[in-house]
Design a protein around this motif. Structure first.
Motif, PDB file in Angstrom:
ATOM      1  N   ARG A   2       0.833  -1.193   0.000  1.00 44.07           N
ATOM      2  CA  ARG A   2       0.000   0.000   0.000  1.00 44.07           C
ATOM      3  C   ARG A   2       0.872   1.249   0.000  1.00 44.07           C
ATOM      4  O   ARG A   2       1.743   1.410   0.834  1.00 44.07           O
ATOM      5  CB  ARG A   2      -0.912  -0.010   1.223  1.00 44.07           C
ATOM      6  CG  ARG A   2      -1.845   1.195   1.212  1.00 44.07           C
ATOM      7  CD  ARG A   2      -3.076   1.031   2.052  1.00 44.07           C
ATOM      8  NE  ARG A   2      -3.791  -0.169   1.671  1.00 44.07           N
ATOM      9  CZ  ARG A   2      -4.084  -1.153   2.520  1.00 44.07           C
ATOM     10  NH1 ARG A   2      -3.753  -1.079   3.766  1.00 44.07           N
ATOM     11  NH2 ARG A   2      -4.740  -2.207   2.095  1.00 44.07           N
ATOM     12  N   ARG A   3       0.621   2.130  -0.974  1.00 41.26           N
ATOM     13  CA  ARG A   3       1.366   3.381  -1.062  1.00 41.26           C
ATOM     14  C   ARG A   3       0.484   4.604  -0.861  1.00 41.26           C
ATOM     15  O   ARG A   3       0.997   5.707  -0.693  1.00 41.26           O
ATOM     16  CB  ARG A   3       2.051   3.465  -2.429  1.00 41.26           C
ATOM     17  CG  ARG A   3       3.134   2.405  -2.612  1.00 41.26           C
ATOM     18  CD  ARG A   3       3.825   2.502  -3.970  1.00 41.26           C
ATOM     19  NE  ARG A   3       4.212   3.857  -4.289  1.00 41.26           N
ATOM     20  CZ  ARG A   3       4.223   4.364  -5.526  1.00 41.26           C
ATOM     21  NH1 ARG A   3       3.880   3.615  -6.547  1.00 41.26           N
ATOM     22  NH2 ARG A   3       4.589   5.603  -5.753  1.00 41.26           N
ATOM     23  N   ALA A   4      -0.853   4.384  -0.908  1.00 37.56           N
ATOM     24  CA  ALA A   4      -1.750   5.536  -0.804  1.00 37.56           C
ATOM     25  C   ALA A   4      -3.119   5.128  -0.263  1.00 37.56           C
ATOM     26  O   ALA A   4      -3.555   3.994  -0.456  1.00 37.56           O
ATOM     27  CB  ALA A   4      -1.919   6.193  -2.174  1.00 37.56           C
ATOM     28  N   ALA A  30      -3.082  12.387  14.028  1.00 34.01           N
ATOM     29  CA  ALA A  30      -1.740  11.951  14.456  1.00 34.01           C
ATOM     30  C   ALA A  30      -1.308  10.699  13.696  1.00 34.01           C
ATOM     31  O   ALA A  30      -0.146  10.595  13.266  1.00 34.01           O
ATOM     32  CB  ALA A  30      -1.726  11.696  15.962  1.00 34.01           C
ATOM     33  N   LEU A  31      -2.232   9.755  13.498  1.00 31.97           N
ATOM     34  CA  LEU A  31      -1.900   8.539  12.742  1.00 31.97           C
ATOM     35  C   LEU A  31      -1.581   8.866  11.283  1.00 31.97           C
ATOM     36  O   LEU A  31      -0.643   8.305  10.699  1.00 31.97           O
ATOM     37  CB  LEU A  31      -3.054   7.536  12.814  1.00 31.97           C
ATOM     38  CG  LEU A  31      -3.250   6.827  14.136  1.00 31.97           C
ATOM     39  CD1 LEU A  31      -4.595   6.104  14.166  1.00 31.97           C
ATOM     40  CD2 LEU A  31      -2.117   5.835  14.383  1.00 31.97           C
ATOM     41  N   LEU A  32      -2.364   9.760  10.695  1.00 38.30           N
ATOM     42  CA  LEU A  32      -2.103  10.174   9.313  1.00 38.30           C
ATOM     43  C   LEU A  32      -0.725  10.828   9.202  1.00 38.30           C
ATOM     44  O   LEU A  32       0.023  10.565   8.264  1.00 38.30           O
ATOM     45  CB  LEU A  32      -3.183  11.140   8.825  1.00 38.30           C
ATOM     46  CG  LEU A  32      -4.575  10.558   8.603  1.00 38.30           C
ATOM     47  CD1 LEU A  32      -5.582  11.671   8.346  1.00 38.30           C
ATOM     48  CD2 LEU A  32      -4.570   9.552   7.463  1.00 38.30           C
ATOM     49  N   GLY A  38       6.166   8.306   7.059  1.00 35.68           N
ATOM     50  CA  GLY A  38       6.688   7.019   6.618  1.00 35.68           C
ATOM     51  C   GLY A  38       6.560   6.789   5.118  1.00 35.68           C
ATOM     52  O   GLY A  38       6.925   5.733   4.611  1.00 35.68           O
ATOM     53  N   GLY A  39       6.016   7.778   4.385  1.00 41.33           N
ATOM     54  CA  GLY A  39       5.968   7.692   2.932  1.00 41.33           C
ATOM     55  C   GLY A  39       4.603   7.417   2.323  1.00 41.33           C
ATOM     56  O   GLY A  39       4.458   7.426   1.102  1.00 41.33           O
ATOM     57  N   LEU A  40       3.583   7.175   3.133  1.00 41.92           N
ATOM     58  CA  LEU A  40       2.248   6.943   2.598  1.00 41.92           C
ATOM     59  C   LEU A  40       1.659   8.258   2.111  1.00 41.92           C
ATOM     60  O   LEU A  40       1.899   9.316   2.700  1.00 41.92           O
ATOM     61  CB  LEU A  40       1.357   6.340   3.691  1.00 41.92           C
ATOM     62  CG  LEU A  40       0.142   5.535   3.246  1.00 41.92           C
ATOM     63  CD1 LEU A  40       0.538   4.370   2.347  1.00 41.92           C
ATOM     64  CD2 LEU A  40      -0.603   5.004   4.457  1.00 41.92           C
ATOM     65  N   ARG A  41       0.912   8.195   1.022  1.00 44.76           N
ATOM     66  CA  ARG A  41       0.327   9.398   0.434  1.00 44.76           C
ATOM     67  C   ARG A  41      -1.183   9.367   0.604  1.00 44.76           C
ATOM     68  O   ARG A  41      -1.785   8.294   0.596  1.00 44.76           O
ATOM     69  CB  ARG A  41       0.708   9.483  -1.042  1.00 44.76           C
ATOM     70  CG  ARG A  41       2.235   9.574  -1.186  1.00 44.76           C
ATOM     71  CD  ARG A  41       2.668   9.698  -2.594  1.00 44.76           C
ATOM     72  NE  ARG A  41       2.298  11.041  -3.054  1.00 44.76           N
ATOM     73  CZ  ARG A  41       2.401  11.417  -4.322  1.00 44.76           C
ATOM     74  NH1 ARG A  41       2.849  10.581  -5.234  1.00 44.76           N
ATOM     75  NH2 ARG A  41       2.059  12.633  -4.684  1.00 44.76           N
ATOM     76  N   ALA A 139      -5.557  -0.377  11.187  1.00 47.96           N
ATOM     77  CA  ALA A 139      -5.628  -1.608  10.395  1.00 47.96           C
ATOM     78  C   ALA A 139      -5.234  -1.354   8.940  1.00 47.96           C
ATOM     79  O   ALA A 139      -4.555  -2.175   8.321  1.00 47.96           O
ATOM     80  CB  ALA A 139      -7.014  -2.218  10.483  1.00 47.96           C
ATOM     81  N   LEU A 140      -5.652  -0.215   8.391  1.00 45.36           N
ATOM     82  CA  LEU A 140      -5.306   0.114   7.010  1.00 45.36           C
ATOM     83  C   LEU A 140      -3.835   0.450   6.843  1.00 45.36           C
ATOM     84  O   LEU A 140      -3.266   0.285   5.761  1.00 45.36           O
ATOM     85  CB  LEU A 140      -6.134   1.305   6.526  1.00 45.36           C
ATOM     86  CG  LEU A 140      -7.605   1.040   6.274  1.00 45.36           C
ATOM     87  CD1 LEU A 140      -8.327   2.338   5.996  1.00 45.36           C
ATOM     88  CD2 LEU A 140      -7.774   0.068   5.120  1.00 45.36           C
ATOM     89  N   LEU A 141      -3.233   0.937   7.895  1.00 43.81           N
ATOM     90  CA  LEU A 141      -1.837   1.362   7.813  1.00 43.81           C
ATOM     91  C   LEU A 141      -0.839   0.208   7.953  1.00 43.81           C
ATOM     92  O   LEU A 141       0.340   0.401   7.736  1.00 43.81           O
ATOM     93  CB  LEU A 141      -1.548   2.435   8.871  1.00 43.81           C
ATOM     94  CG  LEU A 141      -2.328   3.737   8.700  1.00 43.81           C
ATOM     95  CD1 LEU A 141      -2.068   4.662   9.869  1.00 43.81           C
ATOM     96  CD2 LEU A 141      -1.995   4.411   7.381  1.00 43.81           C
ATOM     97  N   LYS A 142      -1.334  -0.959   8.296  1.00 44.73           N
ATOM     98  CA  LYS A 142      -0.447  -2.127   8.459  1.00 44.73           C
ATOM     99  C   LYS A 142       0.028  -2.636   7.126  1.00 44.73           C
ATOM    100  O   LYS A 142      -0.595  -2.594   6.135  1.00 44.73           O
ATOM    101  CB  LYS A 142      -1.172  -3.259   9.191  1.00 44.73           C
ATOM    102  CG  LYS A 142      -1.380  -2.938  10.642  1.00 44.73           C
ATOM    103  CD  LYS A 142      -2.024  -4.111  11.312  1.00 44.73           C
ATOM    104  CE  LYS A 142      -2.242  -3.799  12.784  1.00 44.73           C
ATOM    105  NZ  LYS A 142      -2.901  -4.863  13.483  1.00 44.73           N
TER     106      LYS A 142
END
Length: 142
Positions: A2-4, A30-32, A38-41, A139-142
């Motif tokens: 997952r990148r985005a 804060a999680l976003l 960490g590189g997620l868009r 859960a989505l960020l894992k």
């Protein structure tokens, strides 16, 4: 990988219905922020229909110190394209430079937000009354 993550606005990042006071969960922000570092868009794809919807969303994000977390906002009022039209989801993917298999769409309305599946995006339904919760986001960020 997952990148985005693409988000709807009302009922997702902002719980409840259009026209009510707008609030964002500080834990979600804060999680976003951590995921962004960490590189997620992230992007917002909304069916807001009032003129200037993009500016309104950006002002609200700024109020919660979250404006820098999102690459862009695509608002139907400004584009004249509404979800579930696949074009709006393709625009978001192109803007983020990711393929559908590298992203998910989080929304609260299967009839419109679920249109993301037509372009190969996985659709994650959240509860409109509460918006996306910190636990759902984790859960989505894992």
């Amino acid at each position: 990988m997952r990148r985005a993550i693409l988000f709807d606005w009302w009922g997702t990042l902002i719980p409840g219905k259009s026209g009510v006071p707008q609030t964002m969960d500080p834990e979600v922000v804060a999680l976003l922020r951590e995921a962004r570092e960490g590189g997620l868009r992230f992007a917002i794809v909304t069916n807001q229909t009032k003129t200037g919807a993009t500016a309104t969303v950006l002002r609200t994000l700024g109020k919660y110190d979250a404006g820098d977390l999102f690459d862009f906002v695509l608002a139907s009022a400004d584009l004249l394209i509404h979800k579930p039209d696949p074009r709006i989801f393709r625009m978001a993917l192109a803007g983020l430079g990711v393929s559908p298999c590298e992203a998910v769409f989080v929304g609260d309305t299967p009839g419109t937000d679920g249109g993301c599946e037509a372009v190969g995006l996985r659709y994650v339904l959240c509860d409109r009354a509460t918006g996306v919760s910190a636990d759902e986001l984790k859960a989505l960020l894992k």
